[in-house]
Design a protein around this motif. Structure first.
Motif, short mmCIF file in Angstrom:
data_model
loop_
_atom_site.label_atom_id
_atom_site.label_comp_id
_atom_site.label_asym_id
_atom_site.label_seq_id
_atom_site.Cartn_x
_atom_site.Cartn_y
_atom_site.Cartn_z
N ASN A 132 -3.42 -1.56 -2.55
CA ASN A 132 -2.63 -0.45 -3.09
C ASN A 132 -1.65 0.10 -2.07
N THR A 145 -0.24 -1.46 0.50
CA THR A 145 0.86 -2.39 0.74
C THR A 145 1.91 -2.28 -0.36
N ALA A 146 1.46 -2.26 -1.62
CA ALA A 146 2.40 -2.13 -2.75
C ALA A 146 3.12 -0.79 -2.70
N GLU A 147 2.39 0.28 -2.37
CA GLU A 147 3.00 1.61 -2.29
C GLU A 147 4.05 1.67 -1.20
N TYR A 197 7.16 -0.27 -2.12
CA TYR A 197 7.92 0.45 -3.13
C TYR A 197 8.73 1.58 -2.49
N ASN A 198 8.13 2.27 -1.53
CA ASN A 198 8.78 3.42 -0.91
C ASN A 198 9.83 3.03 0.13
N CYS A 244 6.17 -1.30 5.23
CA CYS A 244 4.86 -1.89 4.95
C CYS A 244 4.24 -2.36 6.28
N GLY A 266 4.68 -4.64 -5.40
CA GLY A 266 5.48 -3.47 -5.04
C GLY A 266 6.96 -3.69 -5.29
N ARG A 312 9.48 -1.77 -7.92
CA ARG A 312 10.71 -1.14 -7.43
C ARG A 312 11.92 -1.60 -8.22
N ARG A 315 2.98 7.17 -6.72
CA ARG A 315 3.27 5.86 -6.13
C ARG A 315 2.08 5.25 -5.41
N VAL A 357 0.79 2.29 -7.66
CA VAL A 357 1.76 1.28 -8.09
C VAL A 357 1.06 0.06 -8.69
#
Length: 584
Positions: A69, A71-73, A76-77, A83, A285, A289, A315, A318
């Motif tokens: 979670n 890593t994906a967050e 995305y950010n 990351c 992620g 995005r 987020r 994600v």
């Protein structure tokens, strides 16, 4: 509530429980084991973990729910540059393999804290348990929180219920099976993670609501910002790399390996495995995005309002959002199984690690040196329950997954890493330096504050942002280096003061330079787990240099010579040299 999904997750939990109970039966019967061996059987699987199983369990331990979670967050950010954790922790496994894996395994330690208690004394060494415990609990809380977020989105069940049930399952098979159960369930769980995530990635890409993830390459890489942002970025990266090493959950795998070379190899391969396992959540992620969420049924506030992008406060979810709204129903259940597997594989490891340290280093070596092995095993199992409860409570009260990830390694990086480096490589380090470095690092770290736990910054370092209440100065690395410098300098100065005669031997109140008591002297050989004051006192008449004709190069008491390599040779030599230079 999605009853079909609940049935699927119950089936998965039952599978993991069966594997855990079966693996626990691989432990040898305690009646056929010598004193001390039963503890190794429970805590280290009898040091019988092969390289392949070791690689699986090491990789699965790091690839938890927070890893997926988070890593994906992060991607995305902020893109790949945001990351950091997968790359940082993967590098930490490689560095740990180079610096510590072979040395620690060759010495035959039970836990990561053993060299501290051997060199600095049982009670002073026990201080290292505090940051180690917080690290394990924070880590367990982060991954349980990740699972709760996933289940609440996909199955529409209460987050608290899902976290509590998951924790109970992990604690149960860890309680009954020890490291055997943890290691073999990790193999199954890693397989579930690999299959589950890679099934979800193409399914999410094939729906028509996501633009090509290669269309905005520069955005996919991300941007850190200006000078102060880069200073913070490097501070966090160094924290992850070096703060990812001094964890019992890591050394438990290293010390359970059959050979020292195997311990190093599993560390190297697991580092590569962590990078590979970060690829699917990173792609998820990127998919999120590049998705126009207004084309989906996603409504973050459950009131019919649609959005083009996921709001910042959501987020951290994600991965489950992608599973729920961009994949078919059956695929989302497969992905849910992957996240659940990731959480179980890490939670059980952290709980067992913290409980092992308490039972071995605190209860046995500090509180009750004469405790029977049966008593220690009981204490360890009780500790498993307590640590599980602590992690569950934290998972339900702190909700920033990626923030918790950094917080996990914070105290470990500032305090434990420089201490571990010195206890393994610096022959002259002593208790005075250890204590001074410990408190200097702790004070400097606390002075910088921590918004996640509501701790204000007592010191505003350069580049401090008043509006954000954020430290951009790399004060964590500064605190770590200050710990290292203090430990080294205070140890050297204390040795010079006592051995030059400027301070009298009776002023060595910690008994670690010239006034070393017999019970503090490291033995050349000893049953690794059963170090106690009684055993140490026996050495005074049977194994010390200069007694019974042993001389400086004499052998230790042969009664203890067959079972262990617990004590580092440099610690022995230092202790002997200190005695020989004592005046009078």
């Amino acid at each position: 509530m999605d009853f079909l999904g609940v049935v699927a997750i119950i089936f998965f939990y039952i599978l993991i429980l069966i594997v855990g109970i079966w693996a626990g039966r691989k432990s040898k019967d305690a009646k056929g084991l010598e004193e001390g061996e039963h503890t190794e059987e429970v805590m280290l699987a009898g040091r019988n973990i092969g390289t392949v199983v070791g690689i699986f369990t090491m990789t699965a331990t790091w690839v938890g729910g927070a890893y997926i979670n988070g890593t994906a967050e992060a991607l995305y950010n902020g893109g790949l540059l945001g990351c950091q954790a997968p790359f940082g922790y993967a590098i930490s496994l490689l560095v740990g393999g180079v610096l510590f894996a072979k040395r620690m395994r060759e010495e035959g330690y039970i836990t990561m804290l053993d060299p501290f208690q051997i060199k600095y004394g049982q009670r002073v060494g026990g201080l290292m348990f505090v940051p180690a415990l917080f690290g394990e609990v924070f880590w367990s809380a982060a991954i349980l929180s990740a699972l709760g977020a996933t289940l609440s989105v996909i199955l529409a069940i209460d987050m608290g219920i899902s976290v509590v049930i998951s924790a109970i399952i992990a604690v149960f098979y860890t309680f009954t099976g020890g490291l055997y159960a943890v290691a073999y369930t990790d193999v199954v769980q890693l397989f579930c993670i690999l299959v589950g995530l890679w099934v979800c990635v193409p399914a999410a890409l094939l729906q028509g609501k996501t633009a090509s993830i290669t269309r905005n390459y520069s955005e996919w890489i991300g941007d850190v910002g200006g000078f102060r942002e880069w200073a913070l970025w490097w501070d966090c990266m160094l924290l992850l790399v070096f703060g990812g090493i001094p964890w019992q959950v890591y050394f438990q795998r290293v010390l359970s390996s059959k050979t020292s070379q195997g311990a190093r190899m599993l560390s190297f391969v697991a580092g590569v495995g962590c990078i590979l396992m970060a690829i699917p959540p990173a792609i998820i992620g990127a998919i999120a995005r590049n998705t126009d969420w207004s084309l989906t049924e996603y409504s973050p506030w459950n009131n019919g309002t649609v959005v083009k992008v996921i709001p910042p406060e959501y987020r951290n979810m994600v991965v489950p959002i992608v599973f729920q709204y961009l994949t078919p129903r059956w695929v989302s259940f497969v992905g849910l199984g992957a996240v659940s597997a990731a959480v179980m594989s890490s939670a059980d490891s952290s709980v067992l690690s913290a409980a092992s340290m308490f039972a071995h280093n605190i209860w046995k070596l500090t509180i009750r040196p004469h405790a029977s092995e049966r008593e220690v095993i009981i204490v360890m199992r009780f500790s498993i329950i307590v640590v599980g409860i602590m992690a569950t409570v934290m998972a339900l009260t702190i909700h920033s997954i990626y923030g918790l990830w950094y917080l996990c390694a914070d105290l470990v990086y500032v305090i434990l890493f420089p201490q571990l480096l010195c206890v393994v490589y610096m022959t002259d380090s002593n208790t005075y330096g250890c204590l001074a470095g410990y408190f200097v690092g702790f004070i400097l770290r606390i002075s910088g504050g921590e918004t996640l736990v509501g701790l204000p910054a007592f010191v505003h370092y350069p580049m401090y942002d008043e509006a954000e209440e954020k430290q951009y100065f790399p004060f964590r690395t500064m605190a770590m280096l200050s710990t290292l410098a203090t430990l080294y300098s205070v140890s050297k100065i204390s040795i010079w003061l006592f051995r030059s005669g400027r301070l009298q031997p009776e002023m060595d109140f910690l008994g670690c330079v010239v006034n070393v008591p017999p019970e503090r002297i490291a033995l050349r050989s000893d049953v690794s787990f059963n170090v106690s004051s009684e055993t140490l006192l026996l050495s005074k008449t049977n194994g010390l240099p200069g007694e019974n004709g042993g001389g400086a190069g004499g052998k230790a008491n042969p009664t203890f010579s067959e079972s262990s390599h617990l004590h580092p040779q440099h610690a022995i030599n230092n202790s002997y040299a200190a005695i020989e230079q004592t005046p009078g």
